[in-house]
Write a protein that holds these residues in place. Structure first.
Motif, PDB file in Angstrom:
ATOM      1  N   VAL A  24       8.333 -33.892  12.718  1.00 19.33           N
ATOM      2  CA  VAL A  24       7.003 -33.835  12.121  1.00 19.33           C
ATOM      3  C   VAL A  24       5.957 -33.819  13.228  1.00 19.33           C
ATOM      4  O   VAL A  24       6.242 -34.143  14.387  1.00 19.33           O
ATOM      5  N   GLU A  25       4.764 -33.437  12.872  1.00 16.52           N
ATOM      6  CA  GLU A  25       3.657 -33.516  13.823  1.00 16.52           C
ATOM      7  C   GLU A  25       3.382 -34.986  14.116  1.00 16.52           C
ATOM      8  O   GLU A  25       3.400 -35.818  13.199  1.00 16.52           O
ATOM      9  N   PRO A  26       3.110 -35.323  15.370  1.00 16.56           N
ATOM     10  CA  PRO A  26       2.833 -36.729  15.675  1.00 16.56           C
ATOM     11  C   PRO A  26       1.485 -37.165  15.108  1.00 16.56           C
ATOM     12  O   PRO A  26       0.559 -36.366  14.988  1.00 16.56           O
ATOM     13  N   THR A  27       1.387 -38.424  14.750  1.00 17.92           N
ATOM     14  CA  THR A  27       0.115 -38.979  14.311  1.00 17.92           C
ATOM     15  C   THR A  27      -0.663 -39.550  15.490  1.00 17.92           C
ATOM     16  O   THR A  27      -1.837 -39.861  15.362  1.00 17.92           O
ATOM     17  N   ARG A  28       0.024 -39.671  16.628  1.00 15.51           N
ATOM     18  CA  ARG A  28      -0.596 -40.208  17.848  1.00 15.51           C
ATOM     19  C   ARG A  28      -0.928 -39.061  18.794  1.00 15.51           C
ATOM     20  O   ARG A  28      -0.126 -38.148  18.963  1.00 15.51           O
ATOM     21  N   SER A  29      -2.072 -39.141  19.437  1.00 14.37           N
ATOM     22  CA  SER A  29      -2.462 -38.081  20.376  1.00 14.37           C
ATOM     23  C   SER A  29      -1.657 -38.124  21.674  1.00 14.37           C
ATOM     24  O   SER A  29      -1.597 -37.131  22.391  1.00 14.37           O
ATOM     25  N   ASP A  30      -1.006 -39.254  21.972  1.00 13.89           N
ATOM     26  CA  ASP A  30      -0.235 -39.368  23.214  1.00 13.89           C
ATOM     27  C   ASP A  30       1.247 -39.045  23.021  1.00 13.89           C
ATOM     28  O   ASP A  30       2.050 -39.266  23.921  1.00 13.89           O
ATOM     29  N   ALA A  31       1.628 -38.485  21.867  1.00 14.81           N
ATOM     30  CA  ALA A  31       3.022 -38.145  21.597  1.00 14.81           C
ATOM     31  C   ALA A  31       3.211 -36.632  21.590  1.00 14.81           C
ATOM     32  O   ALA A  31       2.313 -35.880  21.202  1.00 14.81           O
ATOM     33  N   ASP A  32       4.397 -36.192  22.028  1.00 18.64           N
ATOM     34  CA  ASP A  32       4.739 -34.766  22.033  1.00 18.64           C
ATOM     35  C   ASP A  32       5.207 -34.287  20.663  1.00 18.64           C
ATOM     36  O   ASP A  32       5.003 -33.136  20.290  1.00 18.64           O
ATOM     37  N   ALA A  33       5.866 -35.150  19.921  1.00 11.25           N
ATOM     38  CA  ALA A  33       6.402 -34.809  18.603  1.00 11.25           C
ATOM     39  C   ALA A  33       6.658 -36.104  17.844  1.00 11.25           C
ATOM     40  O   ALA A  33       6.672 -37.190  18.432  1.00 11.25           O
ATOM     41  N   GLY A  34       6.871 -35.960  16.561  1.00  6.46           N
ATOM     42  CA  GLY A  34       7.246 -37.097  15.743  1.00  6.46           C
ATOM     43  C   GLY A  34       8.563 -36.812  15.052  1.00  6.46           C
ATOM     44  O   GLY A  34       8.929 -35.647  14.863  1.00  6.46           O
ATOM     45  N   PHE A  35       9.298 -37.864  14.718  1.00  5.87           N
ATOM     46  CA  PHE A  35      10.504 -37.655  13.929  1.00  5.87           C
ATOM     47  C   PHE A  35      10.827 -38.872  13.082  1.00  5.87           C
ATOM     48  O   PHE A  35      10.454 -39.989  13.405  1.00  5.87           O
ATOM     49  N   ILE A  36      11.515 -38.584  11.978  1.00  5.59           N
ATOM     50  CA  ILE A  36      11.948 -39.614  11.043  1.00  5.59           C
ATOM     51  C   ILE A  36      13.442 -39.427  10.830  1.00  5.59           C
ATOM     52  O   ILE A  36      13.906 -38.305  10.617  1.00  5.59           O
ATOM     53  N   VAL A  37      14.189 -40.502  10.917  1.00  5.61           N
ATOM     54  CA  VAL A  37      15.635 -40.466  10.718  1.00  5.61           C
ATOM     55  C   VAL A  37      15.929 -40.666   9.230  1.00  5.61           C
ATOM     56  O   VAL A  37      15.583 -41.706   8.663  1.00  5.61           O
TER      57      VAL A  37
END
Length: 92
Positions: A24-37
């Motif tokens: 998923v798109e990250p909700t944090r500006s300092d992250a490259d990507a987001g993920f959920i297991v």
């Protein structure tokens, strides 16, 4: 609504021993990507082995630029920010 998790983790597409890493798109500006297991029992806030898989996929697909000998990848997860250091050589 839990239908997406059930759809991707139950038969005939998967089984109880499998998990899905939902990028998923990250909700944090300092992250490259987001993920959920996603697993058959529930959505998990974090998994170390799944994190390794996600970092590898992001780097080898080019979604996150790879730089040798090491690339730092920041992942936004329900458990918080995960900072991974990937050893990179010959584009892998």
């Amino acid at each position: 609504d839990d239908s997406l998790r059930r759809f991707v983790t139950f038969e005939p597409r998967a089984n109880v021993a499998m998990s899905v890493n939902l990028l998923v798109e990250p909700t944090r500006s300092d992250a490259d990507a987001g993920f959920i297991v996603l697993q058959a029992d529930r959505a998990h806030p974090m998994s170390g082995s799944n994190c390794i898989c996600v970092v590898t996929a992001l780097l080898e697909s080019g979604r996150v630029p790879m730089s040798e000998p090491e690339t730092v990848v920041r992942l936004d997860t329900p458990a918080g920010l995960i900072v991974a250091r990937a050893a990179c050589r010959n584009g892998q």
